[in-house]
Design a protein around this motif. Sequence first.
Motif, PDB file in Angstrom:
ATOM      1  N   ASN A 195       0.836  -1.205   0.000  1.00 36.38           N
ATOM      2  CA  ASN A 195       0.000   0.000   0.000  1.00 36.38           C
ATOM      3  C   ASN A 195       0.871   1.256   0.000  1.00 36.38           C
ATOM      4  O   ASN A 195       0.787   2.105   0.885  1.00 36.38           O
ATOM      5  N   GLN A 196       1.752   1.337  -0.988  1.00 37.00           N
ATOM      6  CA  GLN A 196       2.647   2.477  -1.162  1.00 37.00           C
ATOM      7  C   GLN A 196       2.684   2.829  -2.643  1.00 37.00           C
ATOM      8  O   GLN A 196       2.459   1.973  -3.497  1.00 37.00           O
ATOM      9  N   SER A 197       2.969   4.087  -2.939  1.00 39.28           N
ATOM     10  CA  SER A 197       3.062   4.488  -4.343  1.00 39.28           C
ATOM     11  C   SER A 197       3.944   5.720  -4.471  1.00 39.28           C
ATOM     12  O   SER A 197       4.268   6.384  -3.485  1.00 39.28           O
ATOM     13  N   ASN A 198       4.311   6.016  -5.701  1.00 34.39           N
ATOM     14  CA  ASN A 198       5.058   7.231  -6.017  1.00 34.39           C
ATOM     15  C   ASN A 198       4.252   8.005  -7.044  1.00 34.39           C
ATOM     16  O   ASN A 198       4.383   7.776  -8.254  1.00 34.39           O
ATOM     17  N   GLU A 199       3.393   8.896  -6.581  1.00 37.09           N
ATOM     18  CA  GLU A 199       2.500   9.631  -7.482  1.00 37.09           C
ATOM     19  C   GLU A 199       3.257  10.637  -8.343  1.00 37.09           C
ATOM     20  O   GLU A 199       2.723  11.132  -9.340  1.00 37.09           O
ATOM     21  N   ALA A 200       4.493  10.922  -7.981  1.00 37.39           N
ATOM     22  CA  ALA A 200       5.297  11.857  -8.782  1.00 37.39           C
ATOM     23  C   ALA A 200       5.908  11.180 -10.002  1.00 37.39           C
ATOM     24  O   ALA A 200       6.414  11.843 -10.910  1.00 37.39           O
ATOM     25  N   TYR A 231       5.533   3.222  -8.662  1.00 43.02           N
ATOM     26  CA  TYR A 231       4.663   3.819  -9.666  1.00 43.02           C
ATOM     27  C   TYR A 231       3.404   4.392  -9.005  1.00 43.02           C
ATOM     28  O   TYR A 231       3.137   4.162  -7.830  1.00 43.02           O
ATOM     29  N   SER A 232       2.625   5.121  -9.795  1.00 39.98           N
ATOM     30  CA  SER A 232       1.381   5.713  -9.284  1.00 39.98           C
ATOM     31  C   SER A 232       0.358   4.626  -8.997  1.00 39.98           C
ATOM     32  O   SER A 232       0.432   3.508  -9.530  1.00 39.98           O
ATOM     33  N   LYS A 233      -0.653   4.961  -8.208  1.00 39.07           N
ATOM     34  CA  LYS A 233      -1.700   3.998  -7.864  1.00 39.07           C
ATOM     35  C   LYS A 233      -2.482   3.573  -9.106  1.00 39.07           C
ATOM     36  O   LYS A 233      -2.882   2.408  -9.224  1.00 39.07           O
ATOM     37  N   ASP A 234      -2.716   4.486 -10.031  1.00 41.83           N
ATOM     38  CA  ASP A 234      -3.435   4.123 -11.258  1.00 41.83           C
ATOM     39  C   ASP A 234      -2.660   3.088 -12.054  1.00 41.83           C
ATOM     40  O   ASP A 234      -3.231   2.120 -12.566  1.00 41.83           O
ATOM     41  N   GLU A 235      -1.343   3.286 -12.153  1.00 43.07           N
ATOM     42  CA  GLU A 235      -0.514   2.320 -12.866  1.00 43.07           C
ATOM     43  C   GLU A 235      -0.469   0.989 -12.123  1.00 43.07           C
ATOM     44  O   GLU A 235      -0.463  -0.077 -12.732  1.00 43.07           O
ATOM     45  N   ASN A 258      -4.343 -15.422  -4.730  1.00 41.43           N
ATOM     46  CA  ASN A 258      -5.178 -14.891  -3.651  1.00 41.43           C
ATOM     47  C   ASN A 258      -4.534 -13.669  -2.999  1.00 41.43           C
ATOM     48  O   ASN A 258      -5.234 -12.746  -2.569  1.00 41.43           O
ATOM     49  N   ASP A 259      -3.215 -13.646  -2.908  1.00 49.40           N
ATOM     50  CA  ASP A 259      -2.538 -12.461  -2.382  1.00 49.40           C
ATOM     51  C   ASP A 259      -2.864 -11.241  -3.248  1.00 49.40           C
ATOM     52  O   ASP A 259      -3.179 -10.170  -2.733  1.00 49.40           O
ATOM     53  N   ILE A 260      -2.760 -11.424  -4.558  1.00 50.77           N
ATOM     54  CA  ILE A 260      -2.983 -10.297  -5.464  1.00 50.77           C
ATOM     55  C   ILE A 260      -4.405  -9.785  -5.354  1.00 50.77           C
ATOM     56  O   ILE A 260      -4.633  -8.566  -5.269  1.00 50.77           O
ATOM     57  N   GLU A 261      -5.370 -10.693  -5.354  1.00 54.73           N
ATOM     58  CA  GLU A 261      -6.766 -10.252  -5.341  1.00 54.73           C
ATOM     59  C   GLU A 261      -7.231  -9.791  -3.970  1.00 54.73           C
ATOM     60  O   GLU A 261      -7.872  -8.734  -3.855  1.00 54.73           O
ATOM     61  N   HIS A 262      -6.922 -10.563  -2.936  1.00 52.07           N
ATOM     62  CA  HIS A 262      -7.555 -10.324  -1.636  1.00 52.07           C
ATOM     63  C   HIS A 262      -6.686  -9.589  -0.619  1.00 52.07           C
ATOM     64  O   HIS A 262      -7.202  -9.093   0.380  1.00 52.07           O
ATOM     65  N   ARG A 263      -5.375  -9.503  -0.896  1.00 54.87           N
ATOM     66  CA  ARG A 263      -4.506  -8.789   0.038  1.00 54.87           C
ATOM     67  C   ARG A 263      -3.942  -7.508  -0.571  1.00 54.87           C
ATOM     68  O   ARG A 263      -3.299  -6.726   0.129  1.00 54.87           O
ATOM     69  N   ILE A 264      -4.181  -7.329  -1.878  1.00 51.34           N
ATOM     70  CA  ILE A 264      -3.685  -6.122  -2.545  1.00 51.34           C
ATOM     71  C   ILE A 264      -4.843  -5.379  -3.218  1.00 51.34           C
ATOM     72  O   ILE A 264      -5.215  -4.284  -2.795  1.00 51.34           O
ATOM     73  N   LEU A 265      -5.435  -5.961  -4.240  1.00 52.22           N
ATOM     74  CA  LEU A 265      -6.459  -5.252  -5.004  1.00 52.22           C
ATOM     75  C   LEU A 265      -7.681  -4.861  -4.172  1.00 52.22           C
ATOM     76  O   LEU A 265      -8.067  -3.682  -4.130  1.00 52.22           O
ATOM     77  N   ARG A 266      -8.306  -5.812  -3.534  1.00 49.27           N
ATOM     78  CA  ARG A 266      -9.546  -5.504  -2.795  1.00 49.27           C
ATOM     79  C   ARG A 266      -9.322  -4.524  -1.641  1.00 49.27           C
ATOM     80  O   ARG A 266     -10.052  -3.524  -1.546  1.00 49.27           O
ATOM     81  N   PRO A 267      -8.362  -4.762  -0.752  1.00 54.14           N
ATOM     82  CA  PRO A 267      -8.244  -3.848   0.395  1.00 54.14           C
ATOM     83  C   PRO A 267      -7.679  -2.472   0.058  1.00 54.14           C
ATOM     84  O   PRO A 267      -7.984  -1.498   0.744  1.00 54.14           O
ATOM     85  N   ILE A 268      -6.862  -2.370  -0.988  1.00 49.89           N
ATOM     86  CA  ILE A 268      -6.272  -1.069  -1.315  1.00 49.89           C
ATOM     87  C   ILE A 268      -7.258  -0.206  -2.094  1.00 49.89           C
ATOM     88  O   ILE A 268      -7.407   0.993  -1.805  1.00 49.89           O
ATOM     89  N   TRP A 269      -7.956  -0.799  -3.068  1.00 48.59           N
ATOM     90  CA  TRP A 269      -8.839   0.017  -3.916  1.00 48.59           C
ATOM     91  C   TRP A 269     -10.300  -0.010  -3.495  1.00 48.59           C
ATOM     92  O   TRP A 269     -11.063   0.886  -3.865  1.00 48.59           O
TER      93      TRP A 269
END
Length: 268
Positions: A35-40, A95-99, A152-163
């Motif tokens: 749950n980190q990003s570089n928006e710049a 990278y940015s959150k959108d990317e 499952n990590d990608i879907e349930h521990r990254i995508l779902r809780p972050i977005w």
Amino acid sequence: MRKPLPFGISVFVALMLLASQAFAAPKSDLWPMWNQSNEANAASFDHQKWQQILDKYVVVKGQHNLFNYSAVTPSDKALLDQYIVDLTSLDPRNYSKDEQFAYWVNLYNALTVQLILDEYPVKSITKLGGFLSFGPWDDDVTRIAGKKLTLNDIEHRILRPIWNDERIHYAVNCASLGCPNLAQTAFTGENTEELLNEAAKQFTNSDKGAKIDGNTLTLSSIYEWYGVDFGNNEQAVLKAIDVFRDGQKLEGWSGKIKYDYDWDLNQP
């Protein structure tokens, strides 16, 4: 005193119990390091290899986007493998959150196709994975920034809780006929909103998403497994489906509701 069951029967009973519990949906559980990003950072990921695969092997047939696994050439399988190597050699947190969103969705879908191709021919993704497992979702399938990850990590521990976006369920594809369609277009930081809305519209207006037959409404099991993402009760889920549904609206449905899902492989 009751005699113990013979070994063969005991194994059969255990397998039947496992089958009855076939799919237990994981909860959304944040893995904080992601749950980190570089928006710049204005840089973007290159998804062209994945787009080449989609252009060549996704077949539209009625309400389904099918993947022509049997036609994949060795050179295109190598192209897919290289795409995954390219992505996983980069740390998405730079990278940015959108990317990042596009990165994770495309990676999930590409890894799923890779898993099928590695074991093809196979009738269902549920046949993959270790002994007594229901599918490969808890298997380590990649490594990023030194960490092993499962689907499952990608879907349930990254995508779902972050977005926290229920449309994620319309974007990730599990190589099954009951699943929302594999998008014909690779996700990017720029087209994500458009593709998510398109995916949601396709699924909610398809029979595999919601089908009315007399007094019975059959919903995809996705709405049962992940109902918490769509609303806090059945009517809230129906309201969430209606947002993208063009046909008969579902909110207020008072008839019977049942759930169904087709695990057959999404191939022509």
